[in-house]
Design an enzyme around this catalytic site. Sequence first.
Site, PDB file in Angstrom:
ATOM      1  N   CYS A  60       0.842  -1.200   0.000  1.00  0.00           N
ATOM      2  CA  CYS A  60       0.000   0.000   0.000  1.00  0.00           C
ATOM      3  C   CYS A  60       0.875   1.247   0.000  1.00  0.00           C
ATOM      4  O   CYS A  60       1.741   1.389   0.862  1.00  0.00           O
ATOM      5  CB  CYS A  60      -0.877  -0.015   1.245  1.00  0.00           C
ATOM      6  SG  CYS A  60      -1.727   1.547   1.510  1.00  0.00           S
ATOM      7  N   CYS A 109      -1.115   6.489   6.829  1.00  0.00           N
ATOM      8  CA  CYS A 109      -2.556   6.294   6.997  1.00  0.00           C
ATOM      9  C   CYS A 109      -2.882   5.618   8.325  1.00  0.00           C
ATOM     10  O   CYS A 109      -2.194   4.707   8.756  1.00  0.00           O
ATOM     11  CB  CYS A 109      -3.062   5.449   5.837  1.00  0.00           C
ATOM     12  SG  CYS A 109      -4.789   5.011   5.958  1.00  0.00           S
ATOM     13  N   CYS A 157      -4.744   1.036   8.625  1.00  0.00           N
ATOM     14  CA  CYS A 157      -4.103  -0.229   9.023  1.00  0.00           C
ATOM     15  C   CYS A 157      -2.837   0.072   9.819  1.00  0.00           C
ATOM     16  O   CYS A 157      -2.159   1.043   9.523  1.00  0.00           O
ATOM     17  CB  CYS A 157      -3.670  -1.029   7.796  1.00  0.00           C
ATOM     18  SG  CYS A 157      -4.991  -1.427   6.654  1.00  0.00           S
ATOM     19  N   GLN A 169     -22.339  -5.832  10.137  1.00  0.00           N
ATOM     20  CA  GLN A 169     -20.929  -6.225  10.341  1.00  0.00           C
ATOM     21  C   GLN A 169     -20.139  -5.980   9.057  1.00  0.00           C
ATOM     22  O   GLN A 169     -20.630  -6.268   7.969  1.00  0.00           O
ATOM     23  CB  GLN A 169     -20.838  -7.706  10.734  1.00  0.00           C
ATOM     24  CG  GLN A 169     -21.560  -8.059  12.025  1.00  0.00           C
ATOM     25  CD  GLN A 169     -20.837  -7.577  13.273  1.00  0.00           C
ATOM     26  OE1 GLN A 169     -19.702  -7.102  13.228  1.00  0.00           O
ATOM     27  NE2 GLN A 169     -21.505  -7.676  14.408  1.00  0.00           N
ATOM     28  N   ASP A 174     -24.467  -7.439  22.157  1.00  0.00           N
ATOM     29  CA  ASP A 174     -23.464  -7.056  21.149  1.00  0.00           C
ATOM     30  C   ASP A 174     -23.425  -5.533  21.093  1.00  0.00           C
ATOM     31  O   ASP A 174     -23.833  -4.923  20.105  1.00  0.00           O
ATOM     32  CB  ASP A 174     -23.865  -7.672  19.794  1.00  0.00           C
ATOM     33  CG  ASP A 174     -22.856  -7.396  18.698  1.00  0.00           C
ATOM     34  OD1 ASP A 174     -21.804  -6.776  18.990  1.00  0.00           O
ATOM     35  OD2 ASP A 174     -23.109  -7.793  17.549  1.00  0.00           O
ATOM     36  N   CYS A 182     -16.607  -5.477  19.888  1.00  0.00           N
ATOM     37  CA  CYS A 182     -15.469  -5.102  19.044  1.00  0.00           C
ATOM     38  C   CYS A 182     -14.478  -4.266  19.853  1.00  0.00           C
ATOM     39  O   CYS A 182     -13.536  -3.719  19.289  1.00  0.00           O
ATOM     40  CB  CYS A 182     -15.935  -4.348  17.814  1.00  0.00           C
ATOM     41  SG  CYS A 182     -16.774  -2.825  18.237  1.00  0.00           S
TER      42      CYS A 182
HETATM   43  N1  SAH Z   1     -25.811  -7.537  16.666  1.00  0.00           N
HETATM   44  C1  SAH Z   1     -25.883  -6.681  15.521  1.00  0.00           C
HETATM   45  C2  SAH Z   1     -25.522  -5.213  15.806  1.00  0.00           C
HETATM   46  C3  SAH Z   1     -24.323  -4.959  16.650  1.00  0.00           C
HETATM   47  S1  SAH Z   1     -23.723  -3.296  16.644  1.00  0.00           S
HETATM   48  C4  SAH Z   1     -25.029  -7.240  14.392  1.00  0.00           C
HETATM   49  O1  SAH Z   1     -24.263  -8.193  14.587  1.00  0.00           O
HETATM   50  O2  SAH Z   1     -25.144  -6.750  13.274  1.00  0.00           O
HETATM   51  C5  SAH Z   1     -24.442  -2.562  18.010  1.00  0.00           C
HETATM   52  C6  SAH Z   1     -25.879  -2.096  17.805  1.00  0.00           C
HETATM   53  O3  SAH Z   1     -26.321  -1.533  19.027  1.00  0.00           O
HETATM   54  C7  SAH Z   1     -26.043  -1.008  16.759  1.00  0.00           C
HETATM   55  O4  SAH Z   1     -27.034  -1.409  15.856  1.00  0.00           O
HETATM   56  C8  SAH Z   1     -26.513   0.225  17.554  1.00  0.00           C
HETATM   57  O5  SAH Z   1     -27.421   1.017  16.858  1.00  0.00           O
HETATM   58  C9  SAH Z   1     -27.190  -0.429  18.755  1.00  0.00           C
HETATM   59  N2  SAH Z   1     -27.260   0.350  20.000  1.00  0.00           N
HETATM   60  C10 SAH Z   1     -26.409   1.302  20.453  1.00  0.00           C
HETATM   61  N3  SAH Z   1     -26.763   1.704  21.683  1.00  0.00           N
HETATM   62  C11 SAH Z   1     -27.874   0.994  22.026  1.00  0.00           C
HETATM   63  C12 SAH Z   1     -28.687   0.949  23.187  1.00  0.00           C
HETATM   64  N4  SAH Z   1     -28.451   1.723  24.235  1.00  0.00           N
HETATM   65  N5  SAH Z   1     -29.723   0.088  23.199  1.00  0.00           N
HETATM   66  C13 SAH Z   1     -29.989  -0.697  22.125  1.00  0.00           C
HETATM   67  N6  SAH Z   1     -29.241  -0.700  21.005  1.00  0.00           N
HETATM   68  C14 SAH Z   1     -28.198   0.135  20.947  1.00  0.00           C
END
Ligand code: SAH
Length: 460
Positions: free
Chosen positions: A75, A81, A84, A296, A390, A417
């Site tokens: 790259c 940058c 990465c 994702q 998540d 993440c």
């Molecule tokens: N499990 C899903 C999304 C994960 S990302 C997947 O795998 O695609 C995290 C998500 O949490 C996002 O969509 C975001 O909009 C939502 N989010 C953020 N704060 C929140 C809250 N306080 N209550 C509910 N959802 C929330």
Amino acid sequence: MKVSEVVTTKILDYTQDGLGIGKLENNEKMYPIFIPNVAIGDVVEVRLTKLNKSYGFGIVEKIKTYSKDRIKIDCPVYEKCGGCSLKHISYEAQLLWKKKAVSSIMKRIGGFNEEDYILDDVIKANNYNRYRNKAQYPIGKKEKNGIVKYIAGFYEKKSHKIVDMNDCMIEHKKNANILKVIKEHLKNEEISTYDESTKTGLIRHVIIRTGFYSDEIMVAIVVNAKNEKEVDMPSFLRLANKLKDVKNIASILINFNDKKNNVILGEGEKLLYGKQFITDRIGEYEYKLSLRSFYQVNPEQTVKLYNKAIELATLKKEDVVWDLYCGIGTITIFMADKVKEIYGVEVVKPAILNAIENAKINNIKNATFICGEAERLADSLKAPDVIVVDPPRKGMDEKLIDTILNTKAKKLIYISCNPSTFARDLKKLCEEKFTLKCVVPVDMFPNTTGIECIGLITRK
Ligand code: SAH
């Protein structure tokens, strides 16, 4: 030792941000120096750039001995940058670094020793270039000798200066051409770009999202304006007219964001061409996703992430499950046919609308989706046997942790993440009522320091 001095050091380790750590002797004590773009095993001449009381920073002047982990960089803007930071070391070395980083964060922030739980090897990716389905480019302008150039790219490391590039190796190949069409249009029509320091100018970001399975592409131009009345819409329609000839473009949108903060998308949007959403497939299921819905970014690894989460959850036909922070219902739908009932909670309205529709498309009848904050709503949901969370990078709200502790759920799957907030939240959950069984890191972000983790905790 003083700033600007050049010293020689061997790189012994990496920080969590992927900086190399060299050590110097200072008053008979070891003094760490943090250096970008180096590999464990390198011996480097380093110019010292900043010296604090107990550590310093430097930049490489010359590499005297090359680490065996080093590989050729493909790259042209890599050193500058901020996208990465691990591209210069082999993929195997990246995976080892990621596993070690998770282990040390779990210990330092969570207080979990390695012998107390199982830390799996990182689930690796086959594709470590061209793996991202979503790009969001800040747009800027540079002027040199009266010639204006529009630029787009990631920000420089630790700054908000755009590193101009034509083709980013971790993004989809088609993005380069789309960006070219957009830059040409901006130049031809002399459209202003947003300046973060003065908070003025029009074009903020370009978002390109591609369904890797469907091949459908969504392009969104984010502008610093309240609504369509504040912009020259015919100019954006002319741009959409040029873009729609790029193969597979299914949706072109303008998004309005006049907030003066770092959040990329605003709430208002207007369709310029095609449809308001794109569709894609993960494993056996089809999903619709809107611009403002989370999805994702690494499709190859998402299937592995979700399947691993399901394997760890050992779901039963009679289980009631919560999928908190459910986005467009991807995990909810993956789990639905293995359980009695599942509840998805998500705060972004377009995402929950996608989720409701996605359940229909996939003929799922036992999923209920609710829009709102997980911490506010969880209390009112039917008692769960299994919980999946998540959350975004900032992790879970204290109130939600309390609610979860007060349920009778037998296990919780935590997907994250951000290993730091993951470790912090797991520590609270495991104080009395739960035990951490295992952590599985998944490499969703090859070549970067990003790492996704799945944790399984079970009730004591
Ligand atoms: N499990 C899903 C999304 C994960 S990302 C997947 O795998 O695609 C995290 C998500 O949490 C996002 O969509 C975001 O909009 C939502 N989010 C953020 N704060 C929140 C809250 N306080 N209550 C509910 N959802 C929330």
